[in-house]
Design an enzyme around this catalytic site. Structure first.
Site, PDB file in Angstrom:
ATOM      1  N   LYS A  95       0.819  -1.194   0.000  1.00  0.00           N
ATOM      2  CA  LYS A  95       0.000   0.000   0.000  1.00  0.00           C
ATOM      3  C   LYS A  95       0.857   1.249   0.000  1.00  0.00           C
ATOM      4  O   LYS A  95       0.434   2.325  -0.384  1.00  0.00           O
ATOM      5  CB  LYS A  95      -0.902   0.011   1.262  1.00  0.00           C
ATOM      6  N   GLY A  96       2.113   1.109   0.452  1.00  0.00           N
ATOM      7  CA  GLY A  96       2.954   2.279   0.675  1.00  0.00           C
ATOM      8  C   GLY A  96       3.283   3.085  -0.563  1.00  0.00           C
ATOM      9  O   GLY A  96       3.466   4.296  -0.501  1.00  0.00           O
ATOM     10  N   GLU A 117       8.307   1.976  -6.365  1.00  0.00           N
ATOM     11  CA  GLU A 117       8.302   1.488  -4.985  1.00  0.00           C
ATOM     12  C   GLU A 117       8.581   2.646  -4.028  1.00  0.00           C
ATOM     13  O   GLU A 117       9.302   3.595  -4.369  1.00  0.00           O
ATOM     14  CB  GLU A 117       9.375   0.380  -4.855  1.00  0.00           C
ATOM     15  N   ASP A 139      14.459  -1.379   0.933  1.00  0.00           N
ATOM     16  CA  ASP A 139      15.031  -1.695   2.248  1.00  0.00           C
ATOM     17  C   ASP A 139      15.857  -2.980   2.126  1.00  0.00           C
ATOM     18  O   ASP A 139      17.018  -2.931   1.712  1.00  0.00           O
ATOM     19  CB  ASP A 139      13.892  -1.803   3.268  1.00  0.00           C
ATOM     20  N   LYS A 173      17.423   3.011   1.272  1.00  0.00           N
ATOM     21  CA  LYS A 173      18.027   2.967   2.606  1.00  0.00           C
ATOM     22  C   LYS A 173      19.466   2.500   2.527  1.00  0.00           C
ATOM     23  O   LYS A 173      19.755   1.464   1.921  1.00  0.00           O
ATOM     24  CB  LYS A 173      17.253   1.996   3.499  1.00  0.00           C
ATOM     25  N   PHE A 200      13.912   3.750  10.597  1.00  0.00           N
ATOM     26  CA  PHE A 200      12.530   3.463  10.230  1.00  0.00           C
ATOM     27  C   PHE A 200      11.769   4.774  10.078  1.00  0.00           C
ATOM     28  O   PHE A 200      11.715   5.573  11.006  1.00  0.00           O
ATOM     29  CB  PHE A 200      11.862   2.577  11.287  1.00  0.00           C
ATOM     30  N   VAL A 201      11.208   4.991   8.902  1.00  0.00           N
ATOM     31  CA  VAL A 201      10.527   6.263   8.634  1.00  0.00           C
ATOM     32  C   VAL A 201       9.036   6.044   8.364  1.00  0.00           C
ATOM     33  O   VAL A 201       8.615   4.949   7.978  1.00  0.00           O
ATOM     34  CB  VAL A 201      11.170   6.995   7.428  1.00  0.00           C
ATOM     35  N   ASP A 246       3.982   3.453   6.599  1.00  0.00           N
ATOM     36  CA  ASP A 246       3.214   3.336   7.844  1.00  0.00           C
ATOM     37  C   ASP A 246       4.014   2.721   8.989  1.00  0.00           C
ATOM     38  O   ASP A 246       5.051   2.081   8.788  1.00  0.00           O
ATOM     39  CB  ASP A 246       2.008   2.421   7.619  1.00  0.00           C
ATOM     40  N   ARG A 262       0.379   6.962   7.211  1.00  0.00           N
ATOM     41  CA  ARG A 262       0.530   6.996   5.749  1.00  0.00           C
ATOM     42  C   ARG A 262       0.131   8.357   5.181  1.00  0.00           C
ATOM     43  O   ARG A 262       0.620   8.780   4.143  1.00  0.00           O
ATOM     44  CB  ARG A 262      -0.353   5.923   5.080  1.00  0.00           C
TER      45      ARG A 262
HETATM   46  P1  IMP Z   1      11.865  -4.727   1.801  1.00  0.00           P
HETATM   47  O1  IMP Z   1      11.070  -5.842   1.225  1.00  0.00           O
HETATM   48  O2  IMP Z   1      12.636  -5.120   3.029  1.00  0.00           O
HETATM   49  O3  IMP Z   1      12.736  -4.000   0.808  1.00  0.00           O
HETATM   50  O4  IMP Z   1      10.829  -3.688   2.375  1.00  0.00           O
HETATM   51  C1  IMP Z   1      10.019  -3.012   1.539  1.00  0.00           C
HETATM   52  C2  IMP Z   1       8.710  -2.683   2.207  1.00  0.00           C
HETATM   53  O5  IMP Z   1       8.791  -2.636   3.632  1.00  0.00           O
HETATM   54  C3  IMP Z   1       8.344  -1.292   1.765  1.00  0.00           C
HETATM   55  O6  IMP Z   1       7.526  -1.349   0.610  1.00  0.00           O
HETATM   56  C4  IMP Z   1       7.623  -0.741   2.966  1.00  0.00           C
HETATM   57  O7  IMP Z   1       6.254  -1.034   2.908  1.00  0.00           O
HETATM   58  C5  IMP Z   1       8.231  -1.460   4.145  1.00  0.00           C
HETATM   59  N1  IMP Z   1       9.298  -0.642   4.785  1.00  0.00           N
HETATM   60  C6  IMP Z   1      10.629  -0.786   4.682  1.00  0.00           C
HETATM   61  N2  IMP Z   1      11.287   0.151   5.390  1.00  0.00           N
HETATM   62  C7  IMP Z   1      10.315   0.916   5.953  1.00  0.00           C
HETATM   63  C8  IMP Z   1      10.356   2.081   6.789  1.00  0.00           C
HETATM   64  O8  IMP Z   1      11.401   2.636   7.179  1.00  0.00           O
HETATM   65  N3  IMP Z   1       9.148   2.573   7.164  1.00  0.00           N
HETATM   66  C9  IMP Z   1       7.958   2.037   6.777  1.00  0.00           C
HETATM   67  N4  IMP Z   1       7.882   0.971   5.990  1.00  0.00           N
HETATM   68  C10 IMP Z   1       9.051   0.409   5.573  1.00  0.00           C
HETATM   69 MG    MG Z   2       4.199  -1.186   5.926  1.00  0.00          MG
END
Ligand code: IMP
Ligand code: MG
Length: 180
Positions: free
Chosen positions: A43-44, A99, A103, A131, A153-154, A160, A166
């Site tokens: 959803k982000g 995206e 992360d 990140k 963490f933001v 969210d 959000r």
């Molecule tokens: P990844 O799969 O670890 O790369 O994480 C990606 C998803 O995790 C993003 O689409 C976000 O929804 C969530 N996410 C990662 N870091 C943060 C953060 O700092 N704040 C909020 N959501 C995050």
């Molecule tokens: Mg999330």
């Protein structure tokens, strides 16, 4: 005011929107005459997609995929579930995956693999936030990056904590007392 829950603002709204319009100009330059498809991730990524699509002045389409990885925690579970596939045909289209944040890369890896099954002509990635991490689970090339941020963490602008924040127009770091 929800902004009072923030320890500090990392990116104010005007800075985010300025950068969104710069990325849109890059996309217009690179995708002239190709009628690309932007794919947002639930959803982000939806807030970023909605601002970006309105800044892109050439013909294009957009669609949405659903992916869920975080649950309510502040570190990646590494487990990503696809909750919604694309609806329009991506065959021979130039696809740009949009995206919110890169992360661990787990989400991008899974969504990228899903989109490749749809046989696009090209597939590139645009992430608003990148990140800085020492050890990343998946290294994925990103064509357009909005901002490089520290490994914190933001929340805000689509991101969210427990489905909250959000709707914040800026991106910031929560005060410690709000993480339970
Ligand atoms: P990844 O799969 O670890 O790369 O994480 C990606 C998803 O995790 C993003 O689409 C976000 O929804 C969530 N996410 C990662 N870091 C943060 C953060 O700092 N704040 C909020 N959501 C995050
Ligand atoms: Mg999330």
């Amino acid at each position: 005011m929800m902004t009072s829950d923030l320890e500090y603002v990392l990116l104010p709204e005007d800075k985010i929107l300025q950068r969104v319009s710069e990325i849109a100009s890059d996309i217009v330059r690179d995708y002239q005459e190709t009628n690309p498809v932007l794919i947002g991730i639930l959803k982000g990524g939806i807030i970023f997609l909605s601002d970006l699509t309105r800044h892109i002045s050439i013909p294009h389409s957009y669609d949405i995929v659903g992916a869920s990885s975080y649950g309510s925690r502040t570190s990646s579970s590494g487990q990503v579930i696809i909750t919604k596939d694309v609806e329009i045909s991506l065959r021979n289209r130039d696809v740009l995956l949009i995206e919110d944040i890169y992360d661990s890369g787990a989400t991008l890896k899974v969504v990228k693999d899903l989109l490749l099954v749809h046989s696009p002509r090209s597939l590139e990635i645009c992430a608003l936030l990148w990140k800085e991490k020492k050890n990343r689970a998946y290294d994925i090339p990103i064509k357009y990056i909005g901002f490089t941020i520290p490994d914190v963490f933001v929340v805000g602008y689509g991101l969210d904590y427990n489905e909250k924040y959000r709707n914040l127009r800026c991106i910031g770091v929560l005060k410690k007392e709000f993480y339970s």
